[in-house]
Scaffold this motif. Structure first.
Motif, PDB file in Angstrom:
ATOM      1  N   ASP A 182      28.783  31.317  25.396  1.00 14.59           N
ATOM      2  CA  ASP A 182      29.527  30.102  25.051  1.00 14.59           C
ATOM      3  C   ASP A 182      28.641  29.085  24.352  1.00 14.59           C
ATOM      4  OD1 ASP A 182      32.242  30.578  26.507  1.00 14.59           O
ATOM      5  OD2 ASP A 182      30.707  31.108  27.971  1.00 14.59           O
ATOM      6  N   LEU A 183      27.369  29.049  24.753  1.00 14.95           N
ATOM      7  CA  LEU A 183      26.402  28.172  24.085  1.00 14.95           C
ATOM      8  C   LEU A 183      26.297  28.531  22.606  1.00 14.95           C
ATOM      9  CD1 LEU A 183      24.364  25.899  25.022  1.00 14.95           C
ATOM     10  CD2 LEU A 183      22.620  27.692  25.002  1.00 14.95           C
ATOM     11  N   LYS A 184      26.174  29.847  22.329  1.00 14.55           N
ATOM     12  CA  LYS A 184      26.055  30.312  20.939  1.00 14.55           C
ATOM     13  C   LYS A 184      27.362  30.105  20.174  1.00 14.55           C
ATOM     14  CE  LYS A 184      21.850  32.102  20.706  1.00 14.55           C
ATOM     15  NZ  LYS A 184      21.621  33.523  20.449  1.00 14.55           N
ATOM     16  N   ALA A 185      28.484  30.176  20.870  1.00 14.77           N
ATOM     17  CA  ALA A 185      29.771  29.925  20.211  1.00 14.77           C
ATOM     18  C   ALA A 185      29.814  28.530  19.618  1.00 14.77           C
ATOM     19  CB  ALA A 185      30.909  30.106  21.214  1.00 14.77           C
ATOM     20  N   LEU A 186      29.188  27.594  20.316  1.00 18.30           N
ATOM     21  CA  LEU A 186      29.180  26.204  19.864  1.00 18.30           C
ATOM     22  C   LEU A 186      28.078  25.921  18.848  1.00 18.30           C
ATOM     23  CD1 LEU A 186      29.765  24.556  23.340  1.00 18.30           C
ATOM     24  CD2 LEU A 186      31.322  24.361  21.393  1.00 18.30           C
ATOM     25  N   MET A 187      26.849  26.341  19.152  1.00 13.69           N
ATOM     26  CA  MET A 187      25.703  25.969  18.318  1.00 13.69           C
ATOM     27  C   MET A 187      25.396  26.982  17.220  1.00 13.69           C
ATOM     28  SD  MET A 187      22.554  26.729  20.976  1.00 13.69           S
ATOM     29  CE  MET A 187      21.262  26.989  19.760  1.00 13.69           C
ATOM     30  N   GLY A 188      26.027  28.183  17.309  1.00 10.20           N
ATOM     31  CA  GLY A 188      25.756  29.217  16.329  1.00 10.20           C
ATOM     32  C   GLY A 188      24.370  29.810  16.518  1.00 10.20           C
ATOM     33  N   ASP A 189      23.963  30.618  15.550  1.00 10.42           N
ATOM     34  CA  ASP A 189      22.647  31.262  15.612  1.00 10.42           C
ATOM     35  C   ASP A 189      22.149  31.438  14.179  1.00 10.42           C
ATOM     36  OD1 ASP A 189      20.494  33.111  15.718  1.00 10.42           O
ATOM     37  OD2 ASP A 189      21.233  33.926  17.603  1.00 10.42           O
ATOM     38  N   SER A 190      21.159  30.648  13.789  1.00  9.31           N
ATOM     39  CA  SER A 190      20.667  30.692  12.408  1.00  9.31           C
ATOM     40  C   SER A 190      19.992  32.021  12.088  1.00  9.31           C
ATOM     41  CB  SER A 190      19.694  29.535  12.157  1.00  9.31           C
ATOM     42  OG  SER A 190      18.602  29.591  13.061  1.00  9.31           O
ATOM     43  N   SER A 191      19.360  32.656  13.073  1.00  5.36           N
ATOM     44  CA  SER A 191      18.675  33.930  12.801  1.00  5.36           C
ATOM     45  C   SER A 191      19.675  35.058  12.560  1.00  5.36           C
ATOM     46  CB  SER A 191      17.726  34.296  13.954  1.00  5.36           C
ATOM     47  OG  SER A 191      18.446  34.600  15.120  1.00  5.36           O
ATOM     48  N   ASP A 192      20.847  34.976  13.210  1.00  3.78           N
ATOM     49  CA  ASP A 192      21.896  35.978  12.982  1.00  3.78           C
ATOM     50  C   ASP A 192      22.921  35.505  11.948  1.00  3.78           C
ATOM     51  OD1 ASP A 192      20.800  37.805  14.710  1.00  3.78           O
ATOM     52  OD2 ASP A 192      22.057  37.272  16.416  1.00  3.78           O
ATOM     53  N   ASN A 193      22.738  34.271  11.472  1.00  3.26           N
ATOM     54  CA  ASN A 193      23.512  33.740  10.351  1.00  3.26           C
ATOM     55  C   ASN A 193      25.007  33.549  10.651  1.00  3.26           C
ATOM     56  OD1 ASN A 193      23.240  32.748   7.634  1.00  3.26           O
ATOM     57  ND2 ASN A 193      24.412  34.513   6.936  1.00  3.26           N
ATOM     58  N   TYR A 194      25.305  33.028  11.835  1.00  3.23           N
ATOM     59  CA  TYR A 194      26.681  32.570  12.057  1.00  3.23           C
ATOM     60  C   TYR A 194      26.624  31.121  12.555  1.00  3.23           C
ATOM     61  CZ  TYR A 194      25.865  34.060  16.962  1.00  3.23           C
ATOM     62  OH  TYR A 194      25.355  34.253  18.225  1.00  3.23           O
ATOM     63  N   PRO A 195      27.591  30.298  12.123  1.00  4.18           N
ATOM     64  CA  PRO A 195      27.418  28.844  12.231  1.00  4.18           C
ATOM     65  C   PRO A 195      27.858  28.188  13.532  1.00  4.18           C
ATOM     66  CG  PRO A 195      29.359  29.339  10.919  1.00  4.18           C
ATOM     67  CD  PRO A 195      28.734  30.654  11.266  1.00  4.18           C
ATOM     68  N   GLY A 196      28.749  28.814  14.310  1.00  7.02           N
ATOM     69  CA  GLY A 196      29.295  28.091  15.456  1.00  7.02           C
ATOM     70  C   GLY A 196      30.124  26.916  14.975  1.00  7.02           C
ATOM     71  N   VAL A 197      30.019  25.791  15.670  1.00  9.26           N
ATOM     72  CA  VAL A 197      30.736  24.574  15.270  1.00  9.26           C
ATOM     73  C   VAL A 197      29.776  23.673  14.505  1.00  9.26           C
ATOM     74  CG1 VAL A 197      31.966  22.518  16.080  1.00  9.26           C
ATOM     75  CG2 VAL A 197      32.262  24.719  17.278  1.00  9.26           C
ATOM     76  N   ARG A 198      30.089  23.422  13.243  1.00  4.18           N
ATOM     77  CA  ARG A 198      29.210  22.587  12.409  1.00  4.18           C
ATOM     78  C   ARG A 198      29.045  21.196  13.015  1.00  4.18           C
ATOM     79  NH1 ARG A 198      32.541  23.497   7.020  1.00  4.18           N
ATOM     80  NH2 ARG A 198      34.118  23.470   8.671  1.00  4.18           N
ATOM     81  N   GLY A 199      27.788  20.780  13.119  1.00  7.39           N
ATOM     82  CA  GLY A 199      27.509  19.448  13.638  1.00  7.39           C
ATOM     83  C   GLY A 199      27.213  19.409  15.125  1.00  7.39           C
ATOM     84  N   ILE A 200      27.375  20.547  15.799  1.00  8.52           N
ATOM     85  CA  ILE A 200      27.038  20.598  17.228  1.00  8.52           C
ATOM     86  C   ILE A 200      25.765  21.425  17.401  1.00  8.52           C
ATOM     87  CG2 ILE A 200      27.716  21.509  19.491  1.00  8.52           C
ATOM     88  CD1 ILE A 200      30.468  20.544  19.044  1.00  8.52           C
TER      89      ILE A 200
END
Length: 294
Positions: A182-200
């Motif tokens: 759930d943490l990654k769902a919100l903040m995304g993961d730059s190393s795996d290149n998915y954004p999550g919620v922009r600005g969080i």
């Protein structure tokens, strides 16, 4: 009666770490067949150092089987920021698997899935009959930690680990292992290149997960968030759910490895012959730790 200890090795993490540790100085260890072996050499050192430290009774090594997986089908940009492996590393993928085979240890991998998914599936399959220890350098795997599943994160050098149990993880992170998804769902993961919620970012994401437990809890409490947080989540709701799918390790992949298949029994002569074939020197001493298994 003491339970068996099943050590699951993230082969990709060990091989990449070993390769780049020496490649930066151009030390590729080219043998007489013009094959670079630096990554495999380091892989072996990491492998036996962990065996000496943790004394597993059972071992398996898991691998990625190509860059195309169900995650790239879900999201075209998944890991799209990663460059192709260096040419010096390419022949070492098969060499590392040959070495593992020489150790009489199963190589596990499945097209369409990542090594993490194989590890997660095997961990769930085995954790009732054995204590599971996952050896990796990848923090994503921390989400798998449970009562009988711990993770040894590789730190710099050889023999340095941060071993996480469920209790230690919560003490350090303030959330439970599965809430990492759930943490990654919100903040995304730059190393795996998915954004999550922009600005969080991580700080806000952690606070929200601690307060509302998971993505569903956050969405059902949107009215209790600040206006800025609510707006960001509402604008990126679809990506938040997709990011959660990408972050979650699949623990029901169609792979299996019984404890019998993973019983750790080294044939010293077989391994020594493989070392000679690859022109490795100085590794024989690592086999001394295997006498109780041989």
């Amino acid at each position: 009666m003491k339970k068996p200890l099943f050590m699951m090795v993230d082969g990709m993490a060990l091989l990449f770490r070993s390769f780049y540790a020496t490649a930066v100085a151009g030390q590729f260890m080219i043998n007489s067949k013009d094959i670079p072996t630096n990554g495999v050499y380091g892989f072996i050192k990491h492998f036996f150092t962990a065996v000496n430290k943790f004394h597993p009774t059972h071992v398996a090594v898991c691998w990625d089987m190509g860059s195309k997986t169900f995650r790239t089908e879900l999201f075209e940009g998944y890991k799209a920021n990663r460059s192709e492996p260096p040419v010096e590393l390419l022949p070492q993928f098969d060499l590392a698997k040959e070495i593992v085979e020489a150790f009489n240890v199963p190589n596990i991998g499945l097209e369409g899935f990542e090594a993490d998914d194989c590890i997660g599936t095997l961990a769930i399959q085995s954790c009732q009959d054995a204590d599971v220890l996952i050896l990796t350098g990848d923090q994503d795997i921390l989400q798998l930690i449970d009562e009988n599943i711990s993770v040894a994160l590789l730190k710099k050098g050889f023999g340095n680990y941060h071993v996480y149990t469920k209790e230690l993880f919560f003490e350090e992170k303030g959330i439970y292992p599965q809430q990492m998804i759930d943490l990654k769902a919100l903040m995304g993961d730059s190393s795996d290149n998915y954004p999550g919620v922009r600005g969080i970012g991580e700080k806000t994401a952690l606070k929200l997960v601690q307060q509302f437990q998971n993505v569903e809890g956050i969405v059902s409490n949107l009215k209790n968030l600040s206006k800025a947080q609510r707006t960001k989540i509402e604008q990126d709701l679809e990506m938040m759910y997709l990011s959660r799918q990408l972050a979650e390790i699949k623990c029901d992949a169609p792979v299996s490895c019984s404890l019998n298949d993973a019983l750790f029994q080294i044939d010293r002569q077989k391994v020594i012959e493989k070392f000679k074939e690859l022109e490795f020197r100085g590794l024989h001493r690592y086999l001394e730790i295997e006498k109780e298994y041989a």
